[in-house]
Enzyme design. Structure first.
Site, PDB file in Angstrom:
ATOM      1  N   GLU A 159      22.312  32.139  57.507  1.00 36.58           N
ATOM      2  CA  GLU A 159      21.106  31.805  58.279  1.00 36.58           C
ATOM      3  C   GLU A 159      21.347  31.878  59.782  1.00 36.58           C
ATOM      4  OE1 GLU A 159      22.274  30.108  55.712  1.00 36.58           O
ATOM      5  OE2 GLU A 159      20.661  29.769  54.256  1.00 36.58           O
ATOM      6  N   PHE A 164      17.811  16.715  46.548  1.00 35.64           N
ATOM      7  CA  PHE A 164      18.702  17.874  46.626  1.00 35.64           C
ATOM      8  C   PHE A 164      18.237  18.791  47.773  1.00 35.64           C
ATOM      9  CE2 PHE A 164      19.747  22.283  45.274  1.00 35.64           C
ATOM     10  CZ  PHE A 164      21.114  22.173  45.455  1.00 35.64           C
ATOM     11  N   GLN A 165      19.149  19.130  48.639  1.00 38.05           N
ATOM     12  CA  GLN A 165      18.895  19.971  49.812  1.00 38.05           C
ATOM     13  C   GLN A 165      17.813  19.415  50.728  1.00 38.05           C
ATOM     14  OE1 GLN A 165      18.565  24.107  48.434  1.00 38.05           O
ATOM     15  NE2 GLN A 165      20.781  24.288  48.623  1.00 38.05           N
ATOM     16  N   LYS A 181       7.502  21.923  50.154  1.00 40.35           N
ATOM     17  CA  LYS A 181       7.277  22.874  49.069  1.00 40.35           C
ATOM     18  C   LYS A 181       5.878  22.698  48.474  1.00 40.35           C
ATOM     19  CE  LYS A 181       9.822  25.021  45.294  1.00 40.35           C
ATOM     20  NZ  LYS A 181      10.962  24.925  44.371  1.00 40.35           N
ATOM     21  N   MET A 204      39.684  34.394  76.392  1.00 44.48           N
ATOM     22  CA  MET A 204      39.276  33.554  77.511  1.00 44.48           C
ATOM     23  C   MET A 204      40.002  32.210  77.469  1.00 44.48           C
ATOM     24  SD  MET A 204      37.590  33.547  80.257  1.00 44.48           S
ATOM     25  CE  MET A 204      36.142  34.591  80.418  1.00 44.48           C
TER      26      MET A 204
END
Lengths: 178, 575
Positions: B65, B127-128, B177, B490
């Site tokens: 993502e 969940f999630q 949802k 760096m």
């Protein structure tokens, strides 16, 4: 630069999550919020947050900029104590036995213009509205007797000057798509 | 919310659709053609609609993502349109956060859509389930959680309006949802205004006039421009102002490419690894004209000793940036496209010949002490600047160059040549390693007719290397150059300079990058020696397909000039 108390007034839309967005601006700059209240303002559907912080004048100007940048903040202002009329409310819960047995307590209450709001056989609840030093002074006086509970509200305040929020919103409503 | 926004009249006839379908219809109304994302449980209804609408909306499946947000950023930065990224709830949403934060710092217009667990489960640690609205609050311009399908059209219209207007930024919309499944009477009205939000402050003509008078009477004026010029589509105006007044113009890292590299008044980059002349002369100019930039600490060095002798004029769209870091003697608020246009009318022609000579003299010192060393072909190992110069030779300044973060980024910005705007895509404010590979994918899709070259270090490349899978699947013809010094360069440079060469965890033991690219069926080649460089770069640039070029460069090269932490811009060191 020297730090002092500033009262921040924020007019906002009444939206979920805005409190956390506002709080995050202070958190990001490691600034402790001394007190915060939120309520309906003089304008329908517009909330007003009153936040007291102790910062430098430079910091407060930058914070106002960041607050006004938030989409749902209508306007933000800051004022010093001199520009505001402000009050806090404190509640003190003490044992009835102390109250009845000790005349001094009764005198404290009278002298400080406090008000008894509830009386039961077990406890008394006293309310005092005023400046911070007034609620604190009563707290110091009652503390030796063993306060069962003490709570103080955040500062609520109105400014001496006009805020002109309604006018601003009217301008938006009468001037669509600029 | 309806009463607080101004919308255009009903455009679409009312139809009954699901919330998920409404989302896609809204995207189409906003002209979205490409979405970057990754499916998962809580966003499946929307993905189901994406399947049905696959002819109209191109969904690019990234491999992570974070890649979706960076790709959307690359797309937005190169095209000026709003980038769209999508993810599921929980880890899908949290993985977006780095890209969102990057977009917030670099003012990139994004609309991110996340799925959320059903509204009846909110707060149950389902969940999630994650509070992505809470998590993303400090890094979004606006965010909102939708729990009813009927809210979707107005909320998405607002999201696009907020993302693209004023100082652009990322917006996150979290949709439960059940709201995706629920039906609504759908019609779309584009958002044109929000009562609590002023995208650009009203222009004060008096301030513009005062600014013009100050510029006209200046003896040693210096312009420093930033991304505001690009975001405000004011490149042409900037050029006109510069040419009319003869004022030397330097750029911040995000302002790069707004003025052609070979323009005689382009005096280079300001800041930590910027050019010698504009940094030195920042502390000598009498009027500093800041245009669409925010005086980042990497630009100013020590603020106590930054341009103290100068009067500062600050052209800026965001009032919160005025007096934030550098006090402005004349703040000029507004979109620079508006303010520069007004300014131009009051300016008088000038050439500032002697003042410009000072830039040339200092440039000569930088050429001798830095550039000639960076490009010295008698050194045993290849230098990073040599590679960029070779890319320039092939691209003729026409390519979009996407860089990651670190030494290679500074070298790229110093050496890459551009002749058109929106060509330098890099992570400036947040400094997000891993940005470049996915951003290059988005950039190529946002500007399909332009050559897009990603220049990445071996460290940052491995942070989002999985996006090679996206390149393979979409066949997007991006060119990838890895400048491999087997170090986090760096950090190693700082360890060498400030930590007595204790190279703590900066040495990289790297895999066979060419084999990995070939594993994804991407044409790949390694350049080990200077003699192979020209041919390698040419082959890459001529390729019609994606191409991976690994260049082994000097392991312990340092980037100069450099303003060390705490130093003033005029204390810039050359070696």
């Amino acid at each position: 630069m020297e730090k002092k108390n500033f009262t921040v007034s924020i007019y906002t839309e009444n939206n979920l999550g805005l409190l956390s967005r506002i709080a995050a601006i202070f958190l990001k700059r490691h600034i402790n919020i001394e007190s915060i209240t939120a309520s309906q303002s003089e304008v329908d559907q517009v909330m007003r947050f009153i936040i007291v912080v102790r910062v430098s004048p430079e910091q407060i100007r930058k914070i106002i900029g960041q607050l006004e940048k938030q989409i749902e903040v209508i306007r933000a202002f800051y004022h010093t104590d001199e520009d505001m009329i402000f009050q806090e409310t404190a509640l003190y819960k003490i044992r009835s036995s102390h109250f009845v047995e000790d005349l001094e307590i009764q005198n404290f209450i009278k002298e400080s213009n406090a008000r008894i709001v509830t009386v039961t056989s077990g406890f008394f609840v006293i309310e005092k509205t005023g400046r911070r030093h007034e609620t604190e002074s009563l707290y110091e006086k009652l503390k030796p007797y063993g306060l069962m509970q003490f709570v103080r509200s955040g500062t609520i305040a109105v400014t001496r000057n006009e805020m002109q929020i309604s006018g601003m919103l009217e301008k938006f409503n009468s001037n669509p798509i600029s | 919310m309806e009463s607080r926004t101004i919308s255009v009249e009903k455009k679409t006839a009312q139809v009954t659709v699901s919330g998920a379908e409404a989302v896609i219809r809204c995207l189409l109304e906003e002209g979205v053609e490409t979405i970057y994302g990754y499916p998962g449980g809580a966003i499946m209804p929307i993905y189901d609609e994406l399947y049905k609408y696959r002819e109209q909306v191109h969904h690019v499946l990234t491999r992570h993502e974070q890649g979706a947000t960076h790709a959307a950023q690359g797309y937005a930065r190169v095209s000026g349109r709003v980038g769209v990224a999508m993810a599921t709830s929980g880890p899908g949403a949290t993985n977006l956060v780095t890209g969102i934060a990057d977009a917030q710092m670099d003012s990139t217009p994004l609309v991110c859509i996340t799925g959320q667990v059903g509204s009846h489960l909110l707060g149950s640690d389902a969940f999630q389930e994650i509070d992505i609205v809470g998590i993303s609050t400090p890094v979004t311009k606006w965010n909102y959680q939708v729990t009813r399908a009927s809210e979707i059209p107005a909320v998405l219209a607002r999201a696009f309006y907020i993302a693209r207007s004023g100082r652009p930024g990322p917006v996150l919309i979290d949709i439960t949802k059940d709201a995706q499944f629920e039906s609504l009477e759908y019609s779309y009205r584009k958002c044109m205004g929000i009562r609590s939000y002023t995208p650009a402050p009203e222009v004060n003509l008096l301030a513009v006039e005062r600014a013009a008078r100050m510029i006209n009477s200046a003896k040693k004026p210096l312009i420093v421009f930033g991304q505001g010029v690009i975001l405000g589509k004011a490149e042409k105006l900037l050029r006109e102002v510069v040419e009319l007044t003869g004022v030397p113009a330097a750029w911040t890292i995000l302002g790069l490419s707004a003025l052609p590299s070979d323009h005689p008044l382009n005096v280079g980059m300001v800041g930590m690894h910027g050019n010698y002349a504009p940094n030195m002369l920042t502390n000598e100019c009498d009027v500093l004209i800041a245009i669409g930039m925010r005086f980042d600490d990497r630009v100013t060095g020590n603020l106590e000793r930054y341009a103290k002798q100068a009067q500062v004029i600050h052209f800026e769209i965001d009032p919160a940036e005025i007096n934030k870091n550098v006090p402005a003697d004349i703040p000029v608020l507004g979109n620079v496209r508006q303010t520069l246009k007004l300014l131009k009318e009051f300016l008088v022609p000038n050439s500032h010949r002697n003042w410009r000579q000072q830039f040339e003299d200092l440039d000569q010192i930088e050429r001798t002490k830095v550039i000639s060393k960076d490009l010295d072909i008698t050194r045993p190992a290849l230098g990073m600047a040599e590679v960029i110069t070779e890319v320039n030779r092939c691209s003729q300044g026409n390519a979009v160059i996407v860089s990651d973060v670190g030494q290679h980024q500074m070298v790229t910005c110093r050496y890459a040549r551009f002749n058109q705007s929106r060509s330098n895509i890099t992570s400036g404010g947040l400094g997000t390693m891993g940005f470049a590979l996915p951003a290059a994918i988005g950039a190529k899709m946002g500007a399909p007719h332009r050559e897009v070259v990603a220049v990445i270090g071996d460290g940052g490349y491995q942070m989002t290397i999985q996006e090679l899978g996206t390149i393979f699947q979409t066949k997007v013809p991006v060119k990838i150059v890895i400048l491999n010094n087997s170090f986090l360069g760096m950090v190693r440079q700082w360890q060498q300079m400030f930590f007595d060469q204790r190279y703590a965890s900066t040495e990289m033991v790297n895999p066979d990058f060419v084999a990995i690219a070939r594993g994804y069926h991407i044409k790949a080649r390694q350049v080990n020696h200077r003699s192979e460089l020209e041919d390698g770069v040419r082959e890459m640039m001529e390729s019609k397909e994606a191409y991976f070029l690994e260049v082994k460069v000097e392991q312990q090269e340092n980037v100069f000039p450099m303003i060390q932490t705490g130093d003033s811009v005029s204390e810039i060191i050359l070696e």
